[in-house]
Design a protein around this motif. Structure first.
Motif, PDB file in Angstrom:
ATOM      1  N   ARG A  19       0.831  -1.138  -0.006  1.00 43.91           N
ATOM      2  CA  ARG A  19      -0.016   0.018  -0.020  1.00 43.91           C
ATOM      3  C   ARG A  19       0.793   1.273  -0.002  1.00 43.91           C
ATOM      4  NH1 ARG A  19      -1.263  -3.384   3.840  1.00 43.91           N
ATOM      5  NH2 ARG A  19      -3.054  -4.676   3.652  1.00 43.91           N
ATOM      6  N   LYS A  37      -2.666   0.504  -4.267  1.00 37.94           N
ATOM      7  CA  LYS A  37      -2.103  -0.720  -3.590  1.00 37.94           C
ATOM      8  C   LYS A  37      -2.192  -1.882  -4.732  1.00 37.94           C
ATOM      9  CE  LYS A  37      -7.007  -2.476  -2.233  1.00 37.94           C
ATOM     10  NZ  LYS A  37      -7.464  -2.971  -1.018  1.00 37.94           N
ATOM     11  N   ASP A 190      -2.737  -6.226  10.505  1.00 38.02           N
ATOM     12  CA  ASP A 190      -2.700  -6.705   9.062  1.00 38.02           C
ATOM     13  C   ASP A 190      -2.945  -8.048   9.215  1.00 38.02           C
ATOM     14  OD1 ASP A 190      -1.983  -6.401   6.468  1.00 38.02           O
ATOM     15  OD2 ASP A 190       0.110  -5.488   6.740  1.00 38.02           O
ATOM     16  N   SER A 191      -2.390  -8.778   8.057  1.00 37.16           N
ATOM     17  CA  SER A 191      -3.010 -10.172   7.834  1.00 37.16           C
ATOM     18  C   SER A 191      -2.237 -11.071   8.533  1.00 37.16           C
ATOM     19  CB  SER A 191      -2.875 -10.470   6.181  1.00 37.16           C
ATOM     20  OG  SER A 191      -1.479 -10.067   5.791  1.00 37.16           O
ATOM     21  N   ASN A 218      -7.793 -11.604   2.070  1.00 39.84           N
ATOM     22  CA  ASN A 218      -8.378 -10.451   1.504  1.00 39.84           C
ATOM     23  C   ASN A 218      -9.988 -10.412   1.790  1.00 39.84           C
ATOM     24  OD1 ASN A 218      -5.958  -9.410   0.907  1.00 39.84           O
ATOM     25  ND2 ASN A 218      -6.086 -10.348  -1.288  1.00 39.84           N
ATOM     26  N   CYS A 264      -5.901  -3.395   7.381  1.00 42.66           N
ATOM     27  CA  CYS A 264      -6.896  -4.056   6.502  1.00 42.66           C
ATOM     28  C   CYS A 264      -7.825  -5.075   7.189  1.00 42.66           C
ATOM     29  CB  CYS A 264      -6.081  -4.844   5.539  1.00 42.66           C
ATOM     30  SG  CYS A 264      -5.049  -5.979   6.001  1.00 42.66           S
ATOM     31  N   GLU A 316      -7.293   1.021   6.301  1.00 46.96           N
ATOM     32  CA  GLU A 316      -6.495   0.196   5.660  1.00 46.96           C
ATOM     33  C   GLU A 316      -5.133   0.816   5.120  1.00 46.96           C
ATOM     34  OE1 GLU A 316      -6.565  -2.808   1.620  1.00 46.96           O
ATOM     35  OE2 GLU A 316      -8.283  -1.397   1.981  1.00 46.96           O
TER      36      GLU A 316
END
Length: 331
Positions: A19, A37, A190-191, A218, A264, A316
């Motif tokens: 990003r 992104k 975050d992920s 996602n 995110c 995000e």
């Protein structure tokens, strides 16, 4: 419209996406030039560390080309457990001797040999008690071999690294001005990684990076094989609660004003609802666009969009935005 001053891009490299936010101007008067992104191939970044610098560099180049990014000066965020953040209370001595003292005492705070890390420090505040006068010092160290992967990727993309910052420490400039003198908790999810930063009177007071042990994809779903989604969500909440409790145990009179969520993962209702339920009414999504760019809406065509849950996409890109602001000057 004439652009204001220099431009700089905050670059946030996550496990699944990169990003970027490009900003022109100064801290007091800034214009967003671009927000973009791009997805990363599986395995190119793991737990915040670049495993394939050339592939990541190619993806960054594609991001710049597709979105017509102008500035090649980048504030690069690093977000993994090879970045060590420590807070130290050191005797107040002449500042020109402080660096030597910190280097001498660094092995007490940094779990790696000094020759294997790049490290820096800053004086957060000064304090006094019955034992004497002290500096509150923030020490940050990062492993050189981990940094090399990021620098290789940036060289491959032909970008200039203006500075490198810990992603866990750059959210300070995104706090609402009216709340900056309070005690606030900033949680970036975050992920693969959760960052927890406690700001006290607009100064960093506690920071922690937690590796989640699974991915948040996602679509906001938890990627765990055994299907124990509820336990996974509770794990995230527990880590945040325990960090707050630890800090308060060391600072008896501390009272948390707000817990701000970014990243995110918190855009997804499944995750955000669990955190709000677990932590309480003090929790809210950080919406930096509302107060940072309200004066410049006409200039800023890149207004934050809305997701299907009603959350601001600004959350995000909060790390990228914080990085960009750290590269701007006062004025």
């Amino acid at each position: 419209m004439k652009l204001l001053g220099r431009s700089i891009t905050g670059l946030d490299i996550g496990a699944k996406e990169i990003r970027a936010i490009e900003i022109s101007g100064s801290l007091n008067k800034s214009v967003i030039r671009n927000i973009a992104k791009i997805s990363l191939p599986e395995g190119a970044v793991r737990e915040g560390k670049i495993t394939d610098p050339e592939k990541v560099g190619e993806v960054i180049s594609e991001l710049w080309k597709k979105n017509k990014m102008h500035s090649k000066d980048v504030m690069l965020g690093i977000n993994n457990t090879d970045v060590i953040i420590r807070f130290a209370l050191l005797p107040r001595i002449p500042k020109d001797k402080l660096a030597k003292m910190i280097r001498f005492q660094a092995p007490d705070y940094i779990p790696f040999p000094l020759e294997e890390v790049e490290f820096d420090y800053s004086i957060i505040s000064e304090t006094e008690n019955e034992e004497g006068e002290f500096y509150n010092v923030l020490i940050v160290a990062a492993r050189k071999d981990m940094l090399a992967g990021f620098l290789k990727a940036m060289n491959h993309a032909r970008l200039n690294v203006y500075d490198i910052k810990s992603s866990a420490l750059i959210m300070d400039k995104l706090l609402p001005e009216k709340n900056r003198n309070d005690m606030n908790v900033l949680v970036n999810l975050d992920s693969e990684i959760c960052n927890i930063l406690i700001m006290d009177n607009n100064k960093p007071a506690f920071a922690r990076t937690v590796i989640l042990g699974w991915n948040i994809n996602n679509n906001g779903k938890l990627d765990i094989n055994d299907g124990k989604v509820e336990e996974a969500k509770e794990y995230i909440s527990k880590e945040i609660r325990s960090s707050i409790a630890y800090y308060q145990s060391q600072n008896i009179n501390s009272a948390i004003s707000k817990v701000y969520l970014t990243g995110c993962a918190v855009l997804r209702k499944e995750i955000a609802d669990e955190l709000i339920k677990s932590i309480g009414a003090r929790v809210e999504l950080l919406r930096p666009y509302d107060y940072l760019f309200g004066k410049f809406k006409e200039q800023n065509k890149f207004a934050p969009a809305k997701t299907d849950t009603g959350s601001d996409v600004a959350a995000e890109f909060a790390v990228a935005l914080g990085l960009a602001f750290h590269g701007l000057k006062e004025g």
